[in-house]
Design a protein around this motif. Structure first.
Motif, PDB file in Angstrom:
ATOM      1  N   VAL A 235     -13.324   1.749   9.100  1.00 45.10           N
ATOM      2  CA  VAL A 235     -13.628   1.377   7.822  1.00 45.10           C
ATOM      3  C   VAL A 235     -14.955   2.116   7.623  1.00 45.10           C
ATOM      4  CG1 VAL A 235     -14.600  -0.461   6.646  1.00 45.10           C
ATOM      5  CG2 VAL A 235     -12.658  -1.081   8.248  1.00 45.10           C
ATOM      6  N   VAL A 280     -10.190   2.492   5.625  1.00 43.62           N
ATOM      7  CA  VAL A 280     -10.432   1.482   4.476  1.00 43.62           C
ATOM      8  C   VAL A 280     -11.848   2.069   4.067  1.00 43.62           C
ATOM      9  CG1 VAL A 280     -10.913  -0.845   3.833  1.00 43.62           C
ATOM     10  CG2 VAL A 280      -9.282  -0.395   5.751  1.00 43.62           C
ATOM     11  N   LEU A 319     -12.373  -2.090  -0.724  1.00 45.92           N
ATOM     12  CA  LEU A 319     -13.152  -3.571  -0.655  1.00 45.92           C
ATOM     13  C   LEU A 319     -14.485  -3.154  -1.540  1.00 45.92           C
ATOM     14  CD1 LEU A 319     -12.951  -6.547  -0.382  1.00 45.92           C
ATOM     15  CD2 LEU A 319     -13.986  -6.103   1.943  1.00 45.92           C
ATOM     16  N   LEU A 336     -10.335  -6.689  -3.355  1.00 47.62           N
ATOM     17  CA  LEU A 336      -9.639  -5.777  -2.425  1.00 47.62           C
ATOM     18  C   LEU A 336      -8.442  -5.202  -3.291  1.00 47.62           C
ATOM     19  CD1 LEU A 336      -9.029  -4.638   0.315  1.00 47.62           C
ATOM     20  CD2 LEU A 336      -7.424  -6.600   0.696  1.00 47.62           C
ATOM     21  N   GLU A 338      -5.399  -2.347  -3.271  1.00 47.64           N
ATOM     22  CA  GLU A 338      -4.557  -1.561  -2.681  1.00 47.64           C
ATOM     23  C   GLU A 338      -3.938  -0.103  -3.173  1.00 47.64           C
ATOM     24  OE1 GLU A 338      -1.677  -3.730  -0.264  1.00 47.64           O
ATOM     25  OE2 GLU A 338      -3.271  -4.469   1.270  1.00 47.64           O
ATOM     26  N   LEU A 389      -7.230  -6.279   5.468  1.00 57.04           N
ATOM     27  CA  LEU A 389      -7.266  -5.140   5.405  1.00 57.04           C
ATOM     28  C   LEU A 389      -6.038  -4.154   6.025  1.00 57.04           C
ATOM     29  CD1 LEU A 389     -11.059  -4.443   5.841  1.00 57.04           C
ATOM     30  CD2 LEU A 389      -9.967  -5.072   3.878  1.00 57.04           C
ATOM     31  N   GLU A 396      -3.196  -3.707  10.264  1.00 55.29           N
ATOM     32  CA  GLU A 396      -3.669  -4.937   9.600  1.00 55.29           C
ATOM     33  C   GLU A 396      -4.739  -5.660  10.382  1.00 55.29           C
ATOM     34  OE1 GLU A 396      -2.244  -9.192   7.420  1.00 55.29           O
ATOM     35  OE2 GLU A 396      -1.317  -7.375   6.979  1.00 55.29           O
TER      36      GLU A 396
END
Length: 820
Positions: A235, A280, A319, A336, A338, A389, A396
């Protein structure tokens, strides 16, 4: 009383001022001294405690208020300066306003001083210290701080000492710091009385931090072992170093501010994907300062589409901090997004900042907004909500977002851990600390404790510092600085940590402290009601049984069998089936292994019951079929039973060598009665005085009917049993007598008997747990020979246990029925 002259008063005032100044200085060093200042926490209050010992009620109030103001200015002056700058009042005005409001921001100082001063002279040092510490953390629970700070947060730099926060949170560390300061003050106070006077206190002061360090070393060793393999995500935390959106909006306009913020974040995010291989992206709180998905203008709609297009092009989730909207109003939120799916989740900030972000409904009014035009209009969110996430290839990790002040409240992270969170994600806009980095450091220190309490790693991104990676031990391997534009990349994995005590019990220390204070209040009321009456019961009113050696051995054996059977039942439930009755085997064990032995022991004891009185120089014990007269002059010693089975009691040792064994709940009453006849036989046996004192305290706290076994475990279980049985009848058979109509009266009564036995077993286990808690909590006071505090403490605990048993259980059952 020796009169105090003017010179004596001036010297005392100078000493008091010097002590308060010393404690304030040490507090300031502890709060602002950085990584190596935490040892000052164990000594900083000792100078003040020494002068507080000599203070009367008025002086204690003055000193409590003085310490609240002085320590606020010493350790938190930056907060006043930051608020003053934020509101345009100026630094000096902000600091002055903070000092004026310090007693409201830090009320625990006054509560601590008053409780300590009020109890110390009446109930001794130990109980006063315990109650004052409870008052400190209890006040912080009732009146939460704006930044959630407590003394325990100062131990964040110590890798060893902070680990105990998974047991009691930062509040638990605060209690231990207060106790250590008390012990040091006590050792100094007794320094001239000889080593035996000061050594125990000094040993306790050293033992507490050593115990913390030992626990911390054990926990760190556990986390040093390689974790099992698990899916992980990289992340990227984007700290864009963009602050003061409002000022920039006035200078260049709202559109240009948003345009500038997004362009900088786009550039840093692309660099993170290119250079760090992030799965992410994480942007900070309110980085997109408008509702996403509910545009207020055409420009807003364009920006919404642009952000989603960026996510689609990059191929990774984002995010980000933004606003959310529903019919109730607007929220500060983490959204969030995607690739290809748009918005897939949102968390709304649970703890918005008072006034600047949120005004409670009861306070919100036109006059308030006219007087404070900067007040906010956001609503509070509804608690923990996990966000998944997911990487492009399907990995995930479940995370909980903590937006700004959310990470200063332990319960939110605890709730998330209970829901299955595998990591925490902090998102904060600390730009108002730009000129006062102490505020950002405190915020990070408080946030670190959320990871220790839950053992969840944490990724914390801020607008312009301090962003950080925090592991499950609270360690910060890397962080940014204030005013730095940077990207941090952290790894989080799909691992489920073993629940800590904090996760299981919640933020329990403050609530337990309030219960403790309530128990003390109940005990104090009970003592006051008993004032003017003798603590020694008359002999004629005592419940006495004369037991032969064989009878006592048989009754004691039966009580031990019952205790073993109850313990086996508890073990069976804990390890195999949970805390419920699921089979007749459990009830058979309860009946044969617990109920029957208890009934047998009670029968033996009852068979030996006798009336006791003094008559013509004799102790007369009169049973149904015999009368025993023991000359008082022949009694040479009282020997309290080492093992209080089948109950408390003692042996009367006669000059001839013979003994009479008496089961007696109030042995001091017999001792006092003999002393009144000028007969004072000595106590014999190890710890005889302690055993006699404990037995007497138990007997004095006993209530004849409320504590009778037939009521507690025979009649009372019928109440919840009938309620539960009737619910079962209505659900299963369609009416209160459905089983009777279908299968006959014997089936109906048999079913009721099963429910009755099940509740009797459950209530007996509950009563045993309460008994263990009471004895464990009273034991330290008994060991310290603090007879007065122990009696107050026991009476309060016993009364609380009765309320929990007779009121709490039916209340809990009623709540379950209504909730179901």
């Amino acid at each position: 009383m020796t009169p105090v002259t003017g010179s004596d008063g001036r010297r005392r005032g100078i000493r008091t001022a010097a002590a308060l100044a010393a404690s304030t200085t040490l507090f300031g060093v502890y709060a602002l001294g950085g990584e190596h200042a935490w040892p000052f926490g164990f000594v900083m209050l000792a100078p003040w405690l020494l002068v507080l010992d000599r203070a009367g009620p008025r002086a204690a109030v003055v000193q409590g208020l003085g310490m609240a103001i002085a320590t606020t200015l010493a350790g938190f002056h930056w907060f006043g300066a930051a608020i003053g700058d934020y509101l345009g009042l100026g630094t000096a005005t902000g600091i002055a306003l903070l000092g004026l409001l310090a007693p409201l921001f830090q009320p625990q100082w006054l509560a601590f001083a008053l409780i300590r001063q009020g109890l110390r002279r009446r109930h001794g040092v130990a109980l006063a210290a315990a109650a004052a510490a409870a008052g400190w953390v209890g006040t912080e629970t009732l009146v939460p701080k704006l930044l959630g700070d407590t003394l325990g947060h100062g131990l964040a730099p110590s890798a060893l000492l902070r680990q105990a926060a998974d047991l009691g949170g930062a509040a638990g560390l605060t209690v231990l710091l207060l106790w250590t300061n008390e012990a040091i003050a006590m050792a100094w106070r007794r320094r001239r009385e000889g080593r035996r006077a000061w050594w125990p206190s000094l040993a306790l002061a050293g033992l507490l931090p050593v115990a913390l360090a030992g626990y911390g070393a054990m926990r760190l060793q556990q986390f040093a072992e390689p974790p099992p393999p698990a899916e992980a995500l990289r992340v990227a935390l984007v700290q864009a170093n963009q602050a003061d959106y409002e000022r920039r909006r006035r200078e260049i306009g709202a559109y240009a501010v948003v345009r500038e913020a997004l362009d900088v974040h786009y550039g840093l995010s692309m660099a993170a994907l290119r250079d760090h291989g992030a799965d992410v992206l994480l942007w900070s709180e309110t980085v997109y300062p408008t509702p996403f998905g509910a545009p207020r203008s055409a420009d807003g709609a364009m920006f919404d589409a642009e952000i989603q297009a960026f996510v689609d092009a990059m191929g990774v989730p984002l995010l980000l901090g933004s606003f959310d909207v529903d019919a109730a109003g607007e929220y500060n939120a983490a959204l969030l997004l995607e690739p290809g799916r748009g918005r897939v989740g949102a968390y709304r900030k649970t703890h918005p900042f008072p006034l600047t972000e949120h005004v409670p409904t009861w306070l919100d009014a036109p006059w308030l907004r006219r007087m404070l035009p900067w007040t906010g209009g956001w609503q509070a969110g509804d608690g923990a909500r996990l966000l998944p996430l997911r990487s492009a290839d399907g990995r995930e990790v479940q995370v909980q977002a903590l937006v700004c002040l959310d990470d200063t409240r332990p319960q939110l992270a605890i709730d998330a851990a209970r829901l299955g969170a595998q990591a925490l994600v902090g998102m904060s806009n600390d730009s108002w600390f730009t000129g006062w980095s102490a505020g950002a450091r405190l915020h990070l220190a408080v946030a670190r404790f959320r990871s220790v309490e839950t053992r969840l790693p944490q990724l914390r991104v801020t607008t312009n510092g301090l962003s950080a990676l925090v592991d499950a031990t609270g360690n910060v391997p890397v962080q940014t600085t204030m005013g730095q534009q940077a990207v941090l990349t952290g790894v989080i994995a799909a691992r489920d940590p073993t629940p800590t005590l904090m996760v299981r019990w919640g933020d329990w220390v403050g609530r337990a402290a309030l219960v403790f204070l309530g128990v003390l209040a109940i005990g104090h009321i009970a003592v006051r009601r008993r004032a003017g009456t003798t603590d020694t019961a008359p002999l004629e009113s005592l419940d006495v049984s004369v037991l032969s050696p064989g009878a006592r051995l048989a009754a004691a054996a039966m009580r031990l069998v019952a205790l073993g059977g109850l313990g086996l039942s508890a073990w069976w439930m804990q390890t195999r089936i949970g805390w419920q009755v699921q089979s007749m085997d459990q009830l058979s064990l309860f009946g044969a292994g617990v109920a029957l032995p208890l009934v047998g022991a009670a029968a033996i004891t009852r068979a030996g019951r006798a009336g006791m009185r003094l008559q013509d120089g004799h102790l007369v014990l009169e049973q149904a079929r015999r009368r025993i007269e023991i000359p008082l002059a022949s009694i040479t010693a009282l020997r309290p039973w080492r093992c209080p089975l089948p109950g408390a009691g003692l042996d009367l040792v006669l000059g001839s060598g013979a003994r009479w064994s008496l089961r007696l709940d109030r042995p001091k009453a017999l001792q006092a009665a003999l002393a009144g006849q000028d007969v004072a036989p000595p106590l014999r046996g190890p710890l005889a005085a302690l055993r006699l004192r404990v037995a007497e305290a138990r007997g004095a706290a006993r209530r004849r009917w409320a504590d009778h076994a037939a009521l507690k475990f025979g009649a009372f279980p019928l109440l919840p049993a009938v309620i539960a049985f009737q619910l079962h009848q209505r659900i299963t058979f369609g009416g209160p007598f459905g089983e009777w109509q279908a299968f006959g009266a014997s089936a109906w009564f048999g079913g009721l008997a099963i429910w009755w036995a099940s509740w009797a077993l459950g209530l007996m286990l509950f009563a045993a747990a309460l008994r263990m808690a009471i004895e464990g909590l009273v034991l330290p006071a008994n060991a310290l020979r603090a007879e007065g505090p122990a009696a107050v403490w026991r009476r309060g605990l016993e009364d609380l246990a009765r309320v929990l048993f007779y009121v709490g259980v039916p209340g809990w059952l009623l709540w379950r029925v209504l909730a179901g």
